[in-house]
Structures are given as structure tokens and as C-alpha cells.
Design an enzyme around this catalytic site. Structure first.
Site, PDB file in Angstrom:
ATOM      1  N   ASP A  78       2.344  -2.863  -5.503  1.00 20.50           N
ATOM      2  CA  ASP A  78       1.312  -1.908  -5.884  1.00 20.50           C
ATOM      3  C   ASP A  78       0.877  -2.213  -7.317  1.00 20.50           C
ATOM      4  O   ASP A  78       1.674  -2.681  -8.132  1.00 20.50           O
ATOM      5  CB  ASP A  78       1.849  -0.480  -5.785  1.00 20.50           C
ATOM      6  CG  ASP A  78       0.735   0.542  -5.640  1.00 20.50           C
ATOM      7  OD1 ASP A  78       0.568   1.070  -4.532  1.00 20.50           O
ATOM      8  OD2 ASP A  78       0.033   0.798  -6.632  1.00 20.50           O
TER       9      ASP A  78
ATOM     10  N   CYS B 144      -6.270  12.029   7.130  1.00 22.45           N
ATOM     11  CA  CYS B 144      -6.698  11.237   8.287  1.00 22.45           C
ATOM     12  C   CYS B 144      -7.886  11.816   9.042  1.00 22.45           C
ATOM     13  O   CYS B 144      -8.939  11.190   9.128  1.00 22.45           O
ATOM     14  CB  CYS B 144      -5.524  11.047   9.246  1.00 22.45           C
ATOM     15  SG  CYS B 144      -4.175  10.052   8.565  1.00 22.45           S
TER      16      CYS B 144
END
EC number: 1.1.1.22
Length: 451
Positions: A30, A263
Site C-alpha cells: 500500500d 458496495c
């Protein structure tokens, strides 16, 4: 196997930790240095039950590591997962694939030997083709295969979902990639979890279709709840009655303030845009998106109505801020629209959430965040249950009533029995509940009985 998970967000961190727990060697990559520092200290950047212990165990056994050096991590990997964000693109609602494409180019330059590159991010149909092209352009000599492996993790139960999934969908037509993915997920065979191989484009669409269907199911029962209120019927009994049908099933038939989270909102919108571009509009999904947005704010109006039609100058206590329990995720949470509607009507808001208040602080203004349930309810003109956290399910109603200015409860999750709350001296409003307790026990009048 040596695995690289690019992106240490919700999907990447949970998936990486679970793969490590299966015995694989995992590096989570990351660019966010602050996030990496937290992880190296054993602190989680997200709230997910069981995740901290899972990460700690696998870090201590040297199966899970964190890095910002993508090139060196990818160079020796068997499988590289792309698990970066695909938020809705500002202006048109399409999925923003800039992070996916950027990672694909970096991965392409770093590949060394045959590698399976897997899109774990939720991406529109055809993204795998674009990733394949980007990698080939970045490194014409690279040996690789691009696979689609969508995630189906529920926030709050993600570890269980990963280790005991309903299914694992893998989109590839490459034999070497299929063999690698079979080996990667081999530990799941002990749990008899079905691994479903299909084409890459089919796998990409499967993810969107699944989320869209669940969003429609939630929206359907919410509309039935509104009808129940007009017809003096009880939506919970209706949901149970239809959910017993095996063709329908009982899950996602809980009436409430609308869906939110990371989502459903963005995925339904992305599917709508994809279908429009393909000149094959999905009208049911378009309507679902529209109804859900309207519903969130309408819940604010429901609270106002319960308070006699006006909340100007009144204090409303909000119990629960996150879009669902067992997460600190505030993305598209119904509480945001509800609070804004109440504030627009002149209400003062006090709120409590077990883990979501820090996240909510950056999204909400002029909200008094309380240290607990009863602190939020002190001198309140009404309380509204917005998120069904377990600790809200067994409130001391007498204590709550004694603290409030007016004993009004608006239960947007239907977690209470209306009779119990009314006996406790409250005015109670649920979602899709019969107006009178005896209404749910009514039988058909003779003239309506079957002939």
C-alpha cells in the site's frame, strides 16, 4: 504460494490475512505510509471483528508482511491481486478505474516469470481485457495471465465469509492460471466450498449482478413496508411468509431505512452506467437506485411525523450511524441523509455509535456525539434507532424514558416488539408495522375466503 495483495484496504487486508492463515506467504502493498505504520504496530485501519487477532497471528509467524515497495514484492510472486478502490466517478457514476489501471502498469513493469494477475476489486465488464492490454504494453516480454476473482465479503463477518464462502468465482480461460488459482484456494476444499470457474467477463458481471439483485430485494421489501403501513399489515410477517418460499429465501428481506455501504450504492450505479453504454438499459436497477436514494431522506420525514409534524428546536437522539452493525463504515450510510433531513427541519442532533463516531465526524456537522446510549437520549424529544447494533436491542426502557423529554421511539430497524415499548410508556413507530397490535392477528372476512 507467494502472494502479493496490492491495496491494504478492507478487501485487500482481510483477503491477505486469510490467505496467510491458509499458510501462504503474503505481502500486502500500500502507498499509504500512515496505514502501513499502523499495521506494523498491530493496529487496524478498519474495524472488522477478529481481524486484529488474525493479522497479529500471521505477522508473528512471518506469513504476513506489509510494504510500500510494489516492484520488489511483485518480482517474486506467484499471484498478484489488485485490490484497490473503484469508487463512483464524479460526474457520471461510472466506476473510477484509475487506481486499477495505475497498479496494472506498475505490476506489468515488475513482472518476472509467469505470474497470475487477479482483479479482486469490483470492476465493470471488460476491465480484465484492459488490465491485460496495459500489462502487455508496459512489459511486452511478460509472461502472465489476468484473472477475475470478485469478492463477496460482508462487512462485519468478512473473515467467516472468506473462509467459509457460498462460492468462489474465478474467471479465466488460461490453464496455468486455473491450476494456480485451484492451488491457492485448495484449503477451502476441506469446507466443501464450491469453486466456480467461468470466463473472465462472466465473472466480472456476476459480482455486479449479485449486488444488484440483493439491492433490489432490500428495496422491494422496503416498498412493501410502505404498503403495509397504509393497509394496516405487518411487513415482518409478510417477509416471513414469502421468505419461507425456497425460491425467494428469507435473507435481505428486512425492512429499514435503505441500503448503504461501500458496495451496493456504487455497484448498482456502475451496472446502470455499463448497461446504458451497452445500449441495454437495466430498468429494474435504475429504479432501485432512485427509490433507495429517496427512501433515506424519507426516513427523516418519518421521524418528523412521529414528533407531531415539527422538530424545530427539538433534540433527536440517533442510535447508530454506520450503514450496518459490526463495522465503522459510513459510506452512503442512511444516517447521513436522515440527520441532514432532520437538521434542515430545525432539529438538534445527538448521536451515539459503538465504533462509527470517528468516521462520522468527518461527514456530519453540528452533531453532538455522546459517550453512550443514555447520554445521547438525555432531554431528547425522540430517539431513532438507525443501525441495529446488538447493544441497542436490550435498552432499559424505564431508564430511557426517565431521561427523555418526550418518550417517542422511532425504530427504523424493527428490532423491538411494539407492544413491549408501548407498555413501557413510549409512543412507538416502526417500519411497515401494523397500526394496532391486534391487526396482525386478523383473519379473512367470510366474503374474502377461498371458494
Amino acid at each position: 504460494m507467494k502472494i502479493v495483495m496490492v491495496g491494504a484496504g478492507y478487501v485487500g487486508l482481510v483477503s491477505g490475512a486469510c490467505f496467510a492463515d491458509f499458510g501462504h506467504d503474503v505481502i500486502c502493498v500500500d502507498r499509504d505510509e500512515s496505514k502501513l505504520e499502523l499495521l506494523k504496530l498491530g493496529k487496524m485501519p478498519i474495524y472488522e471483528p477478529g481481524l486484529e487477532a488474525l493479522v497479529e497471528r500471521n505477522v508473528s509467524q512471518d506469513r504476513l508482511r506489509f510494504s510500500n515497495d510494489l516492484a520488489s514484492a511483485v518480482a517474486g510472486a506467484d499471484v498478484v491481486f489488485i485490490a484497490v478502490g473503484t469508487p463512483s466517478r464524479r460526474g457520471d457514476g461510472h466506476a473510477d478505474l484509475s487506481y486499477v489501471h495505475g497498479v496494472a502498469e506498475e505490476v506489468g513493469r515488475a513482472l518476472n516469470g509467469f505470474t497470475v494477475v487477479v482483479t479482486k476489486s469490483t470492476v465493470p465488464v471488460g476491465t480484465g481485457d484492459a488490465v491485460e492490454r496495459i500489462i502487455a504494453e508496459a512489459n511486452p516480454e511478460a509472461q502472465f495471465a489476468v484473472v477475475s476473482n470478485p469478492e463477496f465479503l460482508r462487512e462485519g463477518s468478512a473473515i467467516e465469509d472468506f473462509k467459509r464462502p457460498d462460492r468462489v468465482v474465478i474467471g479465466t480461460e488460461d490453464d496455468r492460471a486455473r491450476a494456480a488459482m485451484s492451488e491457492l484456494y485448495r484449503p477451502l476444499s476441506l469446507n466443501a466450498s464450491p469453486i466456480f470457474f467461468t470466463s473472465r467477463r462472466t465473472a466480472e458481471l456476476t459480482k455486479y449482478a449479485a449486488n444488484a439483485f440483493l439491492a433490489m430485494k432490500i428495496t422491494f421489501i422496503n416498498e412493501i413496508a410502505d404498503l403495509c403501513e397504509q393497509l394496516d399489515a405487518d411487513v415482518q410477517d409478510v417477509a416471513r411468509g414469502i421468505g419461507m418460499d425456497g425460491r425467494i429465501g428469507s435473507k435481505f428481506l428486512h425492512a429499514g431505512p435503505g441500503y448503504g455501504g461501500s458496495c451496493f450504492p456504487k455497484d448498482t450505479l456502475a451496472l446502470v452506467k455499463t448497461a446504458q453504454d451497452a445500449e441495454c438499459p437495466v430498468r429494474l436497477i435504475e429504479t432501485t437506485v432512485s427509490i433507495n436514494e429517496q427512501r433515506k431522506r424519507s426516513m427523516g420525514r418519518k421521524i418528523i411525523k412521529a414528533c407531531g409534524g415539527s422538530v424545530r428546536g427539538k433534540k433527536i437522539a440517533i442510535f447508530g450511524l454506520t450503514f450496518k452493525p459490526n463495522t465503522d463504515d459510513m459510506r452512503d450510510a442512511p444516517s447521513i441523509s436522515i440527520i441532514q433531513a432532520l437538521q434542515d427541519a430545525g432539529a438538534h442532533i445527538a448521536a451515539y455509535d459503538p465504533v462509527g463516531m470517528e468516521s462520522a465526524g468527518g461527514l456530519l456537522t453540528d452533531v453532538a456525539f455522546a459517550d453512550g446510549i443514555y447520554e445521547a437520549a438525555e432531554d431528547a424529544d425522540a430517539v431513532a434507532i438507525v443501525t441495529e447494533w446488538d447493544e441497542f436491542r436490550s435498552l432499559d426502557l424505564q431508564r430511557l424514558k426517565s431521561l427523555m423529554k418526550t418518550p417517542i421511539m422511532v425504530d427504523l430497524r424493527n428490532i423491538y416488539n411494539s407492544d413491549e415499548v408501548i407498555r413501557g410508556g413510549f409512543s412507538y413507530v416502526g417500519v411497515g408495522r401494523a397500526k394496532t397490535p391486534e391487526a396482525t392477528a386478523r383473519v379473512l372476512q367470510p366474503e374474502f375466503e377461498a371458494t
